[in-house]
Design an enzyme around this catalytic site. Structure first.
Site, mmCIF file in Angstrom:
data_model
loop_
_atom_site.group_PDB
_atom_site.id
_atom_site.type_symbol
_atom_site.label_atom_id
_atom_site.label_comp_id
_atom_site.label_asym_id
_atom_site.label_seq_id
_atom_site.Cartn_x
_atom_site.Cartn_y
_atom_site.Cartn_z
ATOM 1 N N ARG A 35 -13.955 -37.448 -71.259
ATOM 2 C CA ARG A 35 -14.756 -37.293 -72.475
ATOM 3 C C ARG A 35 -13.891 -37.284 -73.731
ATOM 4 N NH1 ARG A 35 -19.096 -33.049 -69.962
ATOM 5 N NH2 ARG A 35 -20.527 -34.632 -69.228
ATOM 6 N N LYS A 218 -34.301 -36.582 -54.900
ATOM 7 C CA LYS A 218 -35.740 -36.332 -55.057
ATOM 8 C C LYS A 218 -36.466 -37.391 -55.877
ATOM 9 C CE LYS A 218 -35.264 -31.349 -54.955
ATOM 10 N NZ LYS A 218 -35.240 -30.165 -55.805
ATOM 11 N N GLY A 397 -28.313 -36.540 -68.620
ATOM 12 C CA GLY A 397 -29.688 -36.351 -69.100
ATOM 13 C C GLY A 397 -30.045 -37.297 -70.232
HETATM 14 P P1 AMP Z 1 -29.829 -36.332 -57.737
HETATM 15 O O1 AMP Z 1 -29.157 -35.146 -58.345
HETATM 16 O O2 AMP Z 1 -31.305 -36.187 -57.534
HETATM 17 O O3 AMP Z 1 -29.443 -37.646 -58.386
HETATM 18 O O4 AMP Z 1 -29.290 -36.398 -56.257
HETATM 19 C C1 AMP Z 1 -27.950 -36.594 -55.937
HETATM 20 C C2 AMP Z 1 -27.724 -35.976 -54.606
HETATM 21 O O5 AMP Z 1 -28.583 -36.572 -53.667
HETATM 22 C C3 AMP Z 1 -26.324 -36.154 -54.061
HETATM 23 O O6 AMP Z 1 -25.699 -34.897 -54.060
HETATM 24 C C4 AMP Z 1 -26.558 -36.675 -52.643
HETATM 25 O O7 AMP Z 1 -25.771 -35.995 -51.692
HETATM 26 C C5 AMP Z 1 -28.019 -36.351 -52.412
HETATM 27 N N1 AMP Z 1 -28.614 -37.201 -51.380
HETATM 28 C C6 AMP Z 1 -28.625 -38.539 -51.311
HETATM 29 N N2 AMP Z 1 -29.186 -38.953 -50.165
HETATM 30 C C7 AMP Z 1 -29.560 -37.855 -49.475
HETATM 31 C C8 AMP Z 1 -30.178 -37.624 -48.210
HETATM 32 N N3 AMP Z 1 -30.537 -38.628 -47.446
HETATM 33 N N4 AMP Z 1 -30.376 -36.351 -47.838
HETATM 34 C C9 AMP Z 1 -29.998 -35.325 -48.620
HETATM 35 N N5 AMP Z 1 -29.409 -35.478 -49.833
HETATM 36 C C10 AMP Z 1 -29.192 -36.728 -50.253
#
Ligand code: AMP
Length: 417
Positions: A35, A218, A397
């Site tokens: 950064r 998610k 974000g």
């Molecule tokens: P996000 O913060 O929603 O972008 O999610 C990122 C996180 O999703 C990372 O830490 C990944 O380890 C997790 N992730 C990706 N695929 C899977 C999965 N199949 N099961 C559990 N966690 C996952």
């Protein structure tokens, strides 16, 4: 709005909102100076013109209180080293008049953490939203925020916002301060310009086919973006943990995979909308499943909609990886946000790696590729491919909100008269 490249900073004091919210180790040493380096083009231009620099940033979440753990004094030497010049320090950002007055052309003053004052974020402290007095407290804090912003503005002749990471916040230093400068004396820095241009390439100046890859854990946190992109993309790849919410919604068996049971209808709705809009929705068909959520668990390849009990999908399977690459490689505009598997575990990086490598190939063939949002940036860095895509965003974000189609207050503030 002025343009930084055309502006002559000679003899001017420039107050620059930078994002120096860098990670520190337990001894206060900077562990990643990305950064700081990101702000250098803007800072060097101002100094080279013969201007003086007043740098302001937040660090961490001190919640409106002085907390040495979050003091920017800890990064003063790193900033000095990066700039190749001495950096003075003002230990109270709202009482820096003397230090500012002494500042000569070519000199740099770093202000202490803006968030030591609650006025920076402008949220009332110590009062619950449900409290009947909340609205009055909020109003009062907004007035204090204006005064705080006016104080910061009083230090300088010109305001530059180069902190993309906080551009989605309407804080004193990111937006409110701009009210105290004439349009010809406020502008975006080079980093902000690049970020805004990259988002424009994705949302406005689209070369087709356009493929968006959304991953992560998610659906719920990505739904705003998925909906905005649905009107724009040709291919929409949804991967990572989301895969299993879609699989279950369609009647699949997902073992103990991550799932959002309250989003099954939403998943079906996304599938329906994609059909209606003629978007090629690509979901994982097979997966690498594990019998525990750890790197060295037992693994097997199985259909994403037929995972045995006691197993969970942790990465995209080989057939899925091929389908992803097939869509990505001929694309001319690509957005990637969120990993295709639990990439933090070395045994479950194949899906994310396949995506990254396909993006690199497409980029070599002339595509514009934007990678953004914490974890996908971590992925390209882990694979050593960050330099092989068109643009890696510094904003988490802020980038996501921009892609959702929201106007970023930090950008709007300098554009408005
Ligand atoms: P996000 O913060 O929603 O972008 O999610 C990122 C996180 O999703 C990372 O830490 C990944 O380890 C997790 N992730 C990706 N695929 C899977 C999965 N199949 N099961 C559990 N966690 C996952």
């Amino acid at each position: 709005m002025a343009k930084i490249d055309n502006y002559n900073f000679a003899g001017k004091k420039a107050i620059v909102r930078v994002d120096f919210n860098v990670p520190l180790d337990e001894n206060g040493n900077v562990t990643d100076d990305t950064r700081i380096r990101g702000a250098l083009p803007t800072l060097k231009k101002i100094l080279a013109d013969g201007g003086s620099l007043i740098l302001m940033s937040h660090m961490g979440k001190p919640k409106g209180k002085v907390n040495p753990k979050f003091s920017l004094a800890q990064i003063r030497e790193d900033v000095a080293k990066a700039l190749g010049t001495d950096v003075k320090f003002a230990p109270d950002c709202a009482n820096a008049d003397e230090a500012v007055a002494e500042l000569k052309p070519g000199e740099v003053l770093l202000l202490e953490n803006l968030r030591f004052y609650p006025e920076e974020e402008g949220k009332p402290v110590g009062i619950d939203k449900a409290d009947p007095a909340y609205d009055a407290a909020k109003k009062e804090m907004k007035e204090r925020q204006k005064k705080f912003a006016e104080k910061l503005a009083s230090y300088a002749d010109v305001y530059v916002n180069d902190a993309f990471g906080t551009a989605h916040r309407k804080h004193a230093s990111t937006a409110v301060i701009a009210d105290y400068f004439q349009p010809e004396n406020k502008m975006l820095g080079y980093l902000m310009e690049k970020e805004v241009q990259a988002v424009d390439n994705i949302l406005k100046d689209i070369k087709r086919p356009f493929t968006a890859i959304m991953g992560g854990s998610k659906v719920s946190t990505k739904i705003g973006i998925i909906e905005n992109l649905m009107d724009k993309v040709d291919n929409l790849i949804l991967c990572g943990g989301m895969t299993y919410t879609f699989a279950k919604a369609q009647g699949g068996k997902i073992g103990m995979s991550i799932v959002e049971d309250d989003k099954l209808d939403l998943a079906l709705d996304i599938i329906k909308k994609a059909k209606e809009k003629g978007v090629n929705l690509i979901l994982g068909t097979d997966c690498v499943a594990g019998d525990a959520f750890k790197n060295d668990c037992n693994t097997m390849i199985c259909p994403a909609n037929d995972i045995p009990d006691g197993w969970e999908g942790l990465d995209a399977g080989p057939e899925t990886r091929e389908a992803f690459a097939e869509a990505i490689i001929p694309s001319k505009t690509i957005l990637w946000n969120g990993p295709a598997g639990v990439f933090e575990f070395d045994n479950f990086t194949a899906g994310s790696r396949a995506i990254a490598e396909a993006i690199v190939k497409a980029t070599e063939n002339g595509a514009f590729s934007l990678v953004g949002g914490g974890d996908s940036v971590a992925c390209v860095n882990k694979f050593g491919l960050a330099d092989s895509v068109s643009y890696v965003s510094t904003g988490g974000g802020a980038l996501l909100e921009a892609i959702e189609g929201k106007v970023l207050p930090g950008v709007a503030a300098v554009k408005e008269d």
